[in-house]
Motif scaffolding. Structure first.
Motif, PDB file in Angstrom:
ATOM      1  N   MET A 157      58.116  33.048  36.687  1.00 18.93           N
ATOM      2  CA  MET A 157      56.686  33.253  36.457  1.00 18.93           C
ATOM      3  C   MET A 157      56.021  34.014  37.595  1.00 18.93           C
ATOM      4  O   MET A 157      54.842  34.385  37.490  1.00 18.93           O
ATOM      5  N   ARG A 158      56.742  34.263  38.676  1.00 17.26           N
ATOM      6  CA  ARG A 158      56.094  34.778  39.879  1.00 17.26           C
ATOM      7  C   ARG A 158      55.512  36.174  39.724  1.00 17.26           C
ATOM      8  O   ARG A 158      54.423  36.462  40.228  1.00 17.26           O
ATOM      9  N   SER A 159      56.216  37.049  39.045  1.00 19.56           N
ATOM     10  CA  SER A 159      55.693  38.406  38.896  1.00 19.56           C
ATOM     11  C   SER A 159      54.392  38.410  38.092  1.00 19.56           C
ATOM     12  O   SER A 159      53.420  39.086  38.455  1.00 19.56           O
ATOM     13  N   SER A 160      54.349  37.635  37.019  1.00 18.33           N
ATOM     14  CA  SER A 160      53.130  37.547  36.204  1.00 18.33           C
ATOM     15  C   SER A 160      52.011  36.885  36.983  1.00 18.33           C
ATOM     16  O   SER A 160      50.843  37.310  36.912  1.00 18.33           O
ATOM     17  N   MET A 161      52.351  35.850  37.724  1.00 19.45           N
ATOM     18  CA  MET A 161      51.342  35.149  38.508  1.00 19.45           C
ATOM     19  C   MET A 161      50.754  36.060  39.579  1.00 19.45           C
ATOM     20  O   MET A 161      49.541  36.094  39.799  1.00 19.45           O
ATOM     21  N   ASN A 162      51.610  36.835  40.255  1.00 18.29           N
ATOM     22  CA  ASN A 162      51.119  37.747  41.295  1.00 18.29           C
ATOM     23  C   ASN A 162      50.254  38.851  40.692  1.00 18.29           C
ATOM     24  O   ASN A 162      49.278  39.299  41.311  1.00 18.29           O
ATOM     25  N   GLY A 163      50.622  39.294  39.491  1.00 18.12           N
ATOM     26  CA  GLY A 163      49.792  40.282  38.815  1.00 18.12           C
ATOM     27  C   GLY A 163      48.418  39.726  38.482  1.00 18.12           C
ATOM     28  O   GLY A 163      47.393  40.391  38.677  1.00 18.12           O
ATOM     29  N   PHE A 164      48.388  38.483  37.979  1.00 16.56           N
ATOM     30  CA  PHE A 164      47.124  37.833  37.649  1.00 16.56           C
ATOM     31  C   PHE A 164      46.305  37.599  38.919  1.00 16.56           C
ATOM     32  O   PHE A 164      45.086  37.816  38.940  1.00 16.56           O
ATOM     33  N   GLY A 165      46.992  37.172  39.984  1.00 19.71           N
ATOM     34  CA  GLY A 165      46.300  36.954  41.252  1.00 19.71           C
ATOM     35  C   GLY A 165      45.699  38.233  41.805  1.00 19.71           C
ATOM     36  O   GLY A 165      44.571  38.248  42.301  1.00 19.71           O
ATOM     37  N   GLY A 166      46.467  39.324  41.719  1.00 19.45           N
ATOM     38  CA  GLY A 166      45.958  40.605  42.194  1.00 19.45           C
ATOM     39  C   GLY A 166      44.770  41.096  41.380  1.00 19.45           C
ATOM     40  O   GLY A 166      43.834  41.694  41.925  1.00 19.45           O
ATOM     41  N   MET A 167      44.790  40.829  40.072  1.00 18.54           N
ATOM     42  CA  MET A 167      43.677  41.221  39.214  1.00 18.54           C
ATOM     43  C   MET A 167      42.406  40.464  39.611  1.00 18.54           C
ATOM     44  O   MET A 167      41.323  41.045  39.709  1.00 18.54           O
ATOM     45  N   GLY A 168      42.551  39.165  39.859  1.00 21.12           N
ATOM     46  CA  GLY A 168      41.396  38.372  40.274  1.00 21.12           C
ATOM     47  C   GLY A 168      40.863  38.795  41.626  1.00 21.12           C
ATOM     48  O   GLY A 168      39.649  38.864  41.843  1.00 21.12           O
ATOM     49  N   ALA A 169      41.781  39.091  42.561  1.00 20.59           N
ATOM     50  CA  ALA A 169      41.364  39.539  43.887  1.00 20.59           C
ATOM     51  C   ALA A 169      40.655  40.882  43.799  1.00 20.59           C
ATOM     52  O   ALA A 169      39.675  41.134  44.509  1.00 20.59           O
ATOM     53  N   GLY A 170      41.138  41.746  42.898  1.00 22.85           N
ATOM     54  CA  GLY A 170      40.483  43.037  42.703  1.00 22.85           C
ATOM     55  C   GLY A 170      39.064  42.870  42.183  1.00 22.85           C
ATOM     56  O   GLY A 170      38.145  43.575  42.612  1.00 22.85           O
ATOM     57  N   GLY A 171      38.892  41.912  41.272  1.00 22.91           N
ATOM     58  CA  GLY A 171      37.554  41.632  40.768  1.00 22.91           C
ATOM     59  C   GLY A 171      36.634  41.113  41.862  1.00 22.91           C
ATOM     60  O   GLY A 171      35.464  41.512  41.956  1.00 22.91           O
ATOM     61  N   ALA A 172      37.170  40.232  42.712  1.00 25.88           N
ATOM     62  CA  ALA A 172      36.384  39.690  43.826  1.00 25.88           C
ATOM     63  C   ALA A 172      35.988  40.797  44.798  1.00 25.88           C
ATOM     64  O   ALA A 172      34.858  40.827  45.308  1.00 25.88           O
ATOM     65  N   THR A 230      48.556  25.853  40.792  1.00 26.54           N
ATOM     66  CA  THR A 230      48.558  27.312  40.869  1.00 26.54           C
ATOM     67  C   THR A 230      47.140  27.854  40.778  1.00 26.54           C
ATOM     68  O   THR A 230      46.749  28.753  41.544  1.00 26.54           O
ATOM     69  N   ARG A 231      46.370  27.298  39.877  1.00 25.61           N
ATOM     70  CA  ARG A 231      44.986  27.735  39.693  1.00 25.61           C
ATOM     71  C   ARG A 231      44.163  27.526  40.957  1.00 25.61           C
ATOM     72  O   ARG A 231      43.391  28.408  41.367  1.00 25.61           O
ATOM     73  N   ASN A 232      44.335  26.390  41.604  1.00 29.44           N
ATOM     74  CA  ASN A 232      43.598  26.120  42.839  1.00 29.44           C
ATOM     75  C   ASN A 232      43.992  27.089  43.958  1.00 29.44           C
ATOM     76  O   ASN A 232      43.149  27.532  44.742  1.00 29.44           O
ATOM     77  N   HIS A 233      45.268  27.415  44.039  1.00 33.58           N
ATOM     78  CA  HIS A 233      45.715  28.384  45.041  1.00 33.58           C
ATOM     79  C   HIS A 233      45.103  29.757  44.779  1.00 33.58           C
ATOM     80  O   HIS A 233      44.673  30.447  45.713  1.00 33.58           O
ATOM     81  N   LEU A 234      45.068  30.156  43.510  1.00 35.38           N
ATOM     82  CA  LEU A 234      44.511  31.458  43.174  1.00 35.38           C
ATOM     83  C   LEU A 234      43.012  31.518  43.461  1.00 35.38           C
ATOM     84  O   LEU A 234      42.500  32.536  43.938  1.00 35.38           O
ATOM     85  N   ILE A 235      42.315  30.425  43.195  1.00 37.04           N
ATOM     86  CA  ILE A 235      40.879  30.389  43.476  1.00 37.04           C
ATOM     87  C   ILE A 235      40.630  30.556  44.973  1.00 37.04           C
ATOM     88  O   ILE A 235      39.718  31.286  45.393  1.00 37.04           O
ATOM     89  N   ALA A 236      41.446  29.879  45.796  1.00 35.50           N
ATOM     90  CA  ALA A 236      41.318  30.030  47.245  1.00 35.50           C
ATOM     91  C   ALA A 236      41.545  31.479  47.658  1.00 35.50           C
ATOM     92  O   ALA A 236      40.832  32.029  48.499  1.00 35.50           O
TER      93      ALA A 236
END
Length: 209
Positions: free
Chosen positions: A148-163, A13-19
């Protein structure tokens, strides 16, 4: 309870989010660099008006709208989700290194040719950028249980927003550096540099699946 630490502890999951975050950074950098290129009088298209830029983006948007769904469907059916990510990485980012060719067309007085060239290039890359984002969303959701998907998507969106927040700052400094009088072929270097950011995205893709 799903926490950010529990999501981060899942390596796949972490590797997917980093991509996803890396790609988000590159795409926003491209989007911010393009208007700077259009208004730059040093190796750019400084004579373009607001309506000219609007025309280019409108045609590019039309190309994107017409080709997005069919392209992604075809790639996914033929090569699978991870194949669409590879296509999105290369076809969505590498062609932007050709953007400086528009300056040569413009300097020859062929304004229509320049407009068509950039619109086609921008529309084409946007299609594959969309394919990447669609593919990475599907692939990332498959790496976690449904609870876990809703939390994961929220975390992913937060990281993308930072990027996306950091991207404009970085590309602003990058374009200023490349467009300074001390740098020869600065615009070419600027766009090739942005296109080369596809490499870390591709490297990260090798750890997915």
């Amino acid at each position: 309870t799903t926490s950010i630490s529990s999501i981060r502890s899942r390596r796949n999951t972490r590797n997917h989010l980093i991509a996803y975050w890396l790609y988000s950074f590159v795409v926003i950098a491209i989007d911010e660099a393009f208007p700077l290129y259009c208004i730059s009088r040093n190796n750019g298209l400084g004579q373009l008006s607001e309506s000219d830029i609007g025309t280019i983006l409108s045609v590019a948007g039309l190309i994107f709208a017409l080709g997005q769904f069919h392209t992604y469907t075809w790639i996914t059916d033929r090569f699978g989700v991870y194949g669409s990510l590879t296509f999105g990485c290369w076809a969505g980012l590498l062609p932007i290194s050709l953007i400086p060719c528009a300056t040569l067309i413009h300097h020859k007085g062929n304004k229509l040719g320049m407009t068509v060239y950039i619109a086609l290039l921008m529309g084409f890359t946007k299609i594959f950028q969309s394919a990447f984002f669609s593919g990475i969303t599907v692939a990332t959701n498959r790496t976690v249980p449904k609870e876990m998907r809703s939390s994961m998507n929220g975390f992913g969106g937060m990281g993308a927003g930072g990027a996306k927040a950091v991207g404009p700052i970085c590309v602003g400094y990058w374009m200023v550096l490349c467009l300074s009088d001390q740098v020869s072929y600065g615009m070419t270097i600027a766009w090739i540099g942005l296109a080369s950011l596809s490499l870390p995205v591709f490297i990260n893709l090798q750890y997915l699946g």
